[in-house]
Design a protein around this motif. Structure first.
Motif, short mmCIF file in Angstrom:
data_model
loop_
_atom_site.label_atom_id
_atom_site.label_comp_id
_atom_site.label_asym_id
_atom_site.label_seq_id
_atom_site.Cartn_x
_atom_site.Cartn_y
_atom_site.Cartn_z
N GLY A 8 -51.91 0.00 -55.24
CA GLY A 8 -51.17 0.74 -56.26
C GLY A 8 -51.40 2.23 -56.18
O GLY A 8 -50.84 2.98 -56.97
N PRO A 10 -51.10 6.11 -54.78
CA PRO A 10 -49.94 6.83 -54.27
C PRO A 10 -49.70 6.66 -52.77
O PRO A 10 -48.56 6.58 -52.34
CB PRO A 10 -50.24 8.28 -54.62
N ASP A 12 -50.16 4.05 -51.07
CA ASP A 12 -49.51 2.75 -50.96
C ASP A 12 -48.02 2.88 -51.28
O ASP A 12 -47.18 2.31 -50.60
CB ASP A 12 -50.19 1.77 -51.93
N VAL A 13 -47.67 3.63 -52.30
CA VAL A 13 -46.28 3.85 -52.68
C VAL A 13 -45.56 4.60 -51.58
O VAL A 13 -44.42 4.27 -51.22
CB VAL A 13 -46.19 4.61 -54.02
N GLU A 24 -39.72 -2.96 -56.56
CA GLU A 24 -40.98 -2.97 -57.31
C GLU A 24 -40.85 -2.16 -58.60
O GLU A 24 -41.37 -2.57 -59.65
CB GLU A 24 -42.14 -2.43 -56.47
N VAL A 28 -41.73 -3.58 -62.27
CA VAL A 28 -42.71 -2.93 -63.15
C VAL A 28 -42.07 -2.55 -64.49
O VAL A 28 -42.65 -2.76 -65.55
CB VAL A 28 -43.36 -1.71 -62.46
N ALA A 44 -51.63 1.94 -66.43
CA ALA A 44 -51.63 1.81 -64.97
C ALA A 44 -50.23 1.45 -64.46
O ALA A 44 -49.77 2.00 -63.46
CB ALA A 44 -52.64 0.76 -64.53
N GLN A 45 -49.55 0.55 -65.17
CA GLN A 45 -48.19 0.19 -64.77
C GLN A 45 -47.25 1.38 -64.92
O GLN A 45 -46.38 1.59 -64.08
CB GLN A 45 -47.67 -0.98 -65.62
N GLU A 47 -48.03 4.55 -64.74
CA GLU A 47 -48.33 5.48 -63.64
C GLU A 47 -47.70 5.00 -62.34
O GLU A 47 -47.16 5.80 -61.56
CB GLU A 47 -49.84 5.64 -63.48
N ARG A 48 -47.77 3.70 -62.08
CA ARG A 48 -47.17 3.12 -60.88
C ARG A 48 -45.66 3.32 -60.91
O ARG A 48 -45.05 3.68 -59.90
CB ARG A 48 -47.53 1.63 -60.79
N ALA A 51 -44.80 6.89 -60.06
CA ALA A 51 -44.97 7.14 -58.63
C ALA A 51 -43.83 6.51 -57.82
O ALA A 51 -43.30 7.13 -56.89
CB ALA A 51 -46.32 6.59 -58.15
N LEU A 52 -43.43 5.31 -58.20
CA LEU A 52 -42.33 4.64 -57.51
C LEU A 52 -41.01 5.39 -57.72
O LEU A 52 -40.23 5.56 -56.78
CB LEU A 52 -42.19 3.19 -57.99
#
Length: 91
Positions: A8, A10, A12-13, A24, A28, A44-45, A47-48, A51-52
């Protein structure tokens, strides 16, 4: 694990292709809309998801630039293409 190698993170994104990142992001967002998670998990979700979203926007901007550069090349005439939303493929 360090932050940059944690799932998760950055980095990785940034490795995701557009289609995978967008899928994704949709997942999310659906989880966030459903609610019920812990505060830490929800943050956390979120933030993900941010980033996505930024990654998808960057990939789209890069694609738009590439298409613009292709269309600007001498000798290449733009072609009119009839694109209808109903013809788009669904995932």
């Amino acid at each position: 694990m360090t932050e940059s190698t944690a799932p998760g993170a950055p980095a990785d994104v940034d490795a995701l292709a557009y289609d995978a990142a967008f899928a994704e992001l949709q997942r999310v967002v659906a989880e966030l809309e459903a609610g019920g998670g812990t505060l830490e998990g929800t943050i956390a979700q979120y933030e993900r998801a941010v980033a996505l979203q930024r990654h998808c926007e960057r990939l789209l901007a890069e694609a738009e630039l590439r298409v613009g550069q292709l269309m600007a090349r001498p000798g290449l005439a733009p072609a009119v293409v009839d694109v209808r939303p109903e013809d788009a493929e669904e995932e």
